[in-house]
Design an enzyme around this catalytic site. Structure first.
Site, PDB file in Angstrom:
ATOM      1  N   LYS A  85     -48.243 -20.736 177.509  1.00  9.93           N
ATOM      2  CA  LYS A  85     -46.851 -20.262 177.571  1.00  9.93           C
ATOM      3  C   LYS A  85     -46.655 -19.436 178.840  1.00  9.93           C
ATOM      4  CE  LYS A  85     -43.449 -17.824 174.654  1.00  9.93           C
ATOM      5  NZ  LYS A  85     -43.239 -17.081 173.403  1.00  9.93           N
ATOM      6  N   SER A 160     -39.524 -18.760 170.493  1.00  9.43           N
ATOM      7  CA  SER A 160     -39.407 -18.953 171.917  1.00  9.43           C
ATOM      8  C   SER A 160     -40.508 -19.810 172.540  1.00  9.43           C
ATOM      9  CB  SER A 160     -39.406 -17.581 172.604  1.00  9.43           C
ATOM     10  OG  SER A 160     -40.655 -16.933 172.429  1.00  9.43           O
ATOM     11  N   SER A 184     -42.128 -16.538 167.147  1.00  7.65           N
ATOM     12  CA  SER A 184     -42.083 -17.479 168.264  1.00  7.65           C
ATOM     13  C   SER A 184     -43.231 -18.478 168.375  1.00  7.65           C
ATOM     14  CB  SER A 184     -41.976 -16.721 169.576  1.00  7.65           C
ATOM     15  OG  SER A 184     -40.644 -16.339 169.767  1.00  7.65           O
TER      16      SER A 184
HETATM   17  N1  GLN Z   1     -36.487 -15.090 167.733  1.00  3.72           N
HETATM   18  C1  GLN Z   1     -36.988 -13.771 167.813  1.00  3.72           C
HETATM   19  C2  GLN Z   1     -36.298 -13.028 168.944  1.00  3.72           C
HETATM   20  O1  GLN Z   1     -35.461 -13.601 169.544  1.00  3.72           O
HETATM   21  C3  GLN Z   1     -38.486 -13.776 168.004  1.00  3.72           C
HETATM   22  C4  GLN Z   1     -38.929 -14.087 169.369  1.00  3.72           C
HETATM   23  C5  GLN Z   1     -40.397 -14.017 169.540  1.00  3.72           C
HETATM   24  O2  GLN Z   1     -41.176 -14.053 168.585  1.00  3.72           O
HETATM   25  N2  GLN Z   1     -40.814 -13.876 170.789  1.00  3.72           N
HETATM   26  O3  GLN Z   1     -36.560 -11.915 169.217  1.00  3.72           O
END
Ligand code: GLN
Length: 495
Positions: A85, A160, A184
């Site tokens: 990532k 994400s 994410s």
């Molecule tokens: N969807 C969550 C956010 O927008 C989690 C994102 C993540 O785990 N990086 O914060």
């Protein structure tokens, strides 16, 4: 499996299968890496899973891995093509966080996870697309364009870590690593029909992980099956003096702990609050229910548990995460890192211009919310309050996990939405994180395992959450379920 799997293309192999063939001398890492790179070339224009593809470096690493294998110097990851990532620093390879503000940032060092992967002999084929600074649930908040779901390119892959999940699902890498601050890893894994594991807070070093919300962030694997997740976790876990939040707990040999038919000793907790969650898609709840039923049929014991503070999870997270983000992102000021707005002017104006043109809208929204909530006189009302609620949520899980080994839950309330369907409605997007945020707030490990498909053919994941540092229990339960489930019997149709 020692026989050569001729009908399969090399890119289709799981990490475990590929490892056996590599060690048996039946394939080379160069062949495997070529096959994966070719697959990326063929599909990535359509899927957008990568921000950077490093073909040349990958082939060099593959050649090195082949030499190591010839010398008998091998680990389970030697020669395996992996995606990382794009918020995990990789020395000499751009690390953008899918943000314009870091578009040209080339780290002078490796994150501990990247170093461990390199030392294990893994081949980094590229940096995976993501929501900018990991803020989002659809991978639409990338400055470099969205990633598409391999099962239906009209749909999002989740986020994400959507690039990592889509790359694994579409065989554009053999395995990947992502990060999980509020879901994410698990949620994109669920939407793309792959396995995603968020380890316990402190299990994997975050040194060199670009920080989003430091009390929640954790790195973990996205893989084609549970065994592969165990293999990658084993390679990246462990104490790191460079990350003071990493814990000096011994790392068990996860892959060796997976055994068939293991479900008989396992108690699965079913949170009563989750079955009545508003907005839970009936197809998702049916798939999760039948997955739990299957675990029970194969010997697991099921019992109801209670997580009474579930209704406060989203509110607590969406105060804590933006607060920590606003502080972490203060360093992108056009002076120390990356992008600086070109217009001449005095310092404050340069900061303002840089940050308002370098960050995308969701990142700016989080910075504004976080800065507001942390401003003088507001700390007690917001961050402190949310932290107190967080303690209650953590206690809910500690109590529930006294009565069971793992808690079973959906991952996301619905299968993957269509591109554009929820991206301009932040509240809907935040609410869709209801089932994944708790594991981060409580610091416990969680895994997503594919458990079925919607009527439209989109994957659905089963989430299991476990006790602190008991990834082994979690992996065993997930493996038991995966064995009982059998082969998914479908692959994305990518032409
Ligand atoms: N969807 C969550 C956010 O927008 C989690 C994102 C993540 O785990 N990086 O914060």
């Amino acid at each position: 499996m020692t026989e050569r799997m001729t009908p399969m293309e090399l890119y289709e192999l799981t990490l475990e299968q590929a490892g056996r063939l590599l060690r048996g001398g039946e394939i080379t890492s160069a062949e495997l890496t070529q096959s994966v790179l070719h697959r990326i070339e063929e599909l990535d224009a359509k899927l957008g899973a990568f921000v950077t593809v490093c073909a040349e470096q990958a082939l060099e690493q593959a050649a090195e891995a082949d030499r190591a294998i010839a010398d008998g110097d091998i680990s389970p990851l030697t020669g395996i093509p992996m995606a990382v990532k794009d918020l995990i620093c990789t020395k000499g390879i751009p690390t953008t966080c899918s943000s314009k503000i870091l578009e040209n940032f080339i780290p002078p060092y490796d994150a501990t996870v990247a170093r461990k992967l390199r030392q294990a002999g893994a081949v980094v084929v590229g940096k995976a697309n993501m929501d900018e600074f990991a803020m989002g649930s659809t991978t639409e908040n990338s400055a470099f364009g969205p990633t598409r779901n391999p099962w239906n390119t009209e749909c999002v892959p989740g986020g994400s870590s959507g690039g990592s999940a889509a790359a694994v699902a579409a065989d554009m890498c053999t395995a990947a690593v992502g990060s999980d601050t509020g879901g994410s890893i698990r949620q994109p894994a669920s939407h793309c029909g792959v396995v995603g594991l968020k380890p316990t807070y402190g299990r994997v070093s975050r040194y060199g992980l670009v920080a989003f919300a430091s009390s929640l962030d954790q790195i973990g694997p996205l893989t084609k099956n549970v065994t592969d997740a165990a293999l990658v976790l084993h390679a990246i876990a462990g104490h790191d003096p460079a990350d003071s939040t990493s814990v000096p707990e011994p790392v068990p040999d996860y892959p060796a702990l997976l055994r068939e038919g293991e479900l008989s000793g396992i108690t699965v907790g079913i949170p009563k609050e989750y079955t009545v969650t508003k907005g839970l898609d009936p197809e998702v709840s049916a798939a999760v229910e039948s997955a739990v039923k299957l675990m029970e049929d194969r010997g697991a014991t099921c019992r109801e548990v209670s997580l009474p503070h579930t209704e406060f999870v989203v509110a607590a997270y969406y105060v804590i995460a933006p607060c920590e983000a606003s502080s972490n992102l203060a360093r992108y000021d056009g002076v120390k890192y990356g992008y600086r707005h070109p217009e001449p002017g005095e310092l404050m104006r340069m900061y303002r211009k840089t940050r308002s043109t370098g960050f995308g809208p969701e990142v700016q929204r989080r910075i504004i919310i976080g800065t507001y909530a942390l401003s003088a006189g507001y700390y007690d009302a917001y961050y402190k309050k949310a932290s107190q609620v967080r303690t209650l949520i953590k206690r809910d899980f500690e109590q529930a996990l006294q009565h069971c080994d793992v808690v079973a839950a959906p991952v996301a309330p619905s299968p993957a939405p269509r591109i554009g369907e929820i991206s301009d409605d932040p509240l809907t997007m935040y609410l869709s994180d209801i089932f994944t945020l708790s594991a981060n707030l409580a610091g416990i490990p969680g895994i997503s395992v594919p458990c079925g498909f919607s009527s439209k053919g989109l994957p659905i994941g089963l989430q299991l959450m476990g006790k602190h540092f008991q990834e082994a229990d979690l992996l065993r339960a997930a493996y038991g379920f995966e064995q009982a489930r059998g082969d998914l019997g479908r692959k994305p149709d990518l032409g």
